[in-house]
Structures are given as C-alpha cells and as structure tokens.
Design an enzyme around this catalytic site. Sequence first.
Site, PDB file in Angstrom:
ATOM      1  CB  CYS A 102      -0.944  -0.001   1.203  1.00 41.58           C
ATOM      2  SG  CYS A 102      -0.107   0.077   2.809  1.00 41.58           S
TER       3      CYS A 102
ATOM      4  CG  ASP B 131      -6.841   0.920  -0.229  1.00 40.92           C
ATOM      5  OD1 ASP B 131      -5.676   0.796  -0.675  1.00 40.92           O
ATOM      6  OD2 ASP B 131      -7.244   0.324   0.787  1.00 40.92           O
TER       7      ASP B 131
ATOM      8  CG  HIS C  81      -3.994   0.240   4.414  1.00 43.98           C
ATOM      9  ND1 HIS C  81      -3.350  -0.543   3.483  1.00 43.98           N
ATOM     10  CD2 HIS C  81      -5.149   0.649   3.820  1.00 43.98           C
ATOM     11  CE1 HIS C  81      -4.074  -0.613   2.371  1.00 43.98           C
ATOM     12  NE2 HIS C  81      -5.169   0.110   2.563  1.00 43.98           N
TER      13      HIS C  81
END
Length: 290
Positions: free
Chosen positions: A68, A122, A107
Amino acid sequence: MNLEEYFARTGYKGSLEKQDLETLTDIFQHHIRAVPFENLSIHCGEKITLELEHVYNKIVRRKRGGWCMENNQLLGWVLKCLGYDASFLGAYVFNPHQNAYASLMTHLLVKVVIDGKTYIVDGGFGVSYQMWQPMELVSGKDQPQAPGVFRFTEKNAIWYLEKMRRKQYIPNQNFSNSDLLEKKECRKVYMFSLEPRTVEDFRFQCTHLQTSPDSLFTKKSICTLQTTDGFRALIGWTLTETTYNYKENMDLVEFVTIEDEAVEKTLKEKFSITLDRKLVPINIKGFYTI
C-alpha cells in the site's frame, strides 16, 4: 518521472484533462489491473523503501508491484500531477484472529475530493478486499461493486470499512478448509481518521513490516493482481484464481499448488513479474485471507 511513462505501464489511454469521478475511476482500474499488490522484495533479498523515485522505478520501469505504501503513494502522485485534490490518510488494519484493529497505523490511503464530495481511493489492499471503484465517504451506505458490497460507517470521527462477500464455490475440495478462505460473510477491513498524513508517517512501519518476525509480510510471500472478472493470487506455493459472481451470488475460487521450479514461470505468466533475484516462497499459517 513522467505521467506518460506511468500510463504506458498501466495501459490507460483516456482523458488527462478532466478531474471528474469517471476519469478517476478509469485511471484507478487500469492501475489495479496492471500493478500487483505484492511483498516479494522481502523474500528475494531486496529492501522496500518509500522514496517516490524508487517506488516509481520499481513499479513503472521494472514493472513490479508493491504494497500500500508504494501503490497508493504512486497513485497519489499521479492524481496530484493531474490536478486532483488528493491527499494521504492512514488506516489500522483489522486482524480477525485477534478480533481487533492493529495498534500500528500501517495502511496508506488516498483521499480525493471532487465537486465537494470526498472519495477514498485504495489501490493497495489486494485480493477480494481490493475496491474496484473509488468509494464515496458516506456513513452507512452500501456501495456494491464487482468484488462485493463495501460500506463505511463513522463513529466519533473514526471511519470503519467493511465488506460483504458472496458465497464461494471451491471445485478443489482439498482446499475447502484452507486458512486462506474467509469464513465470515461480512468482514471488517480497516479503520481510519481524516487526519492528513505524509509518507514520513510510515517510515517506521515500512521497516517494521519487512523485518519483524511477527509481521504478516515476513510470514508470507504474497502477489495478487486484479483481473477483468476477479483476481488471482500467489501465496507461497498456493495459486488461486477467483471469478466474481460466476453464478448468482457465488464466486468461483480455484486453488492449485505449484512446485518450486514453477514459481518463476507463474509470476511471469500470471502477474507479468520478472524478479532480479531468486524468490524464496513462504507461507506460514497466519491471519491472511483472500
């Protein structure tokens, strides 16, 4: 670093002039179908760093993927270059085995504002929890997408993401009780606040996740890529291919175990990844589900 090279990597050929939701969605979907979510660097003797130029070279020029902090950092840079109102947020991932959210913010998310509406973008979660469209930041609203139904809820300025999945059909019954299969139909994914974050806020986490023996990412070699009708994933030596909604309210999940000598070929054929160093696959039992 330039946008033309990035878009050649993802195959996007659409508008670069519009900063609307339709264009954002198109750019985003090209990214998640071209750039894998993967942690293979950890298991082939490389170090993951967060310098944007290094991330760009890895994903765009070496045609790798990332986790991420790499995928969403690159996406954020692209969107800002195009004129989008984009910024970073930080989330705490849910651990189903502990039935709790992580205490460490690991994250990285992208927040985008278009015409007064806020969206979460995302591109760095992977498998079935990977959204396929930007999600409007509204509380309590079901947002159906190809992977399932996503929903945000807000409580005391903290936002929670959860996902409802379909039933699963697993033809290879040897894997019907695999620890990679999510048993719950509704699964918490992560929580976050709207406090703005920078990449600097993730330096410690980046090092910790690739060095700690307690980290999921040191226990499993992971490579996962979204497709036009689902996703595929290589976890250790286990290759899975999921087709969303292949029958009404049912996903097809196909499992196969590959041999060591087939790993390199599988990465190239299924994920378009060629590693510079030899991968040492690993799959220690943990809380990771597809």
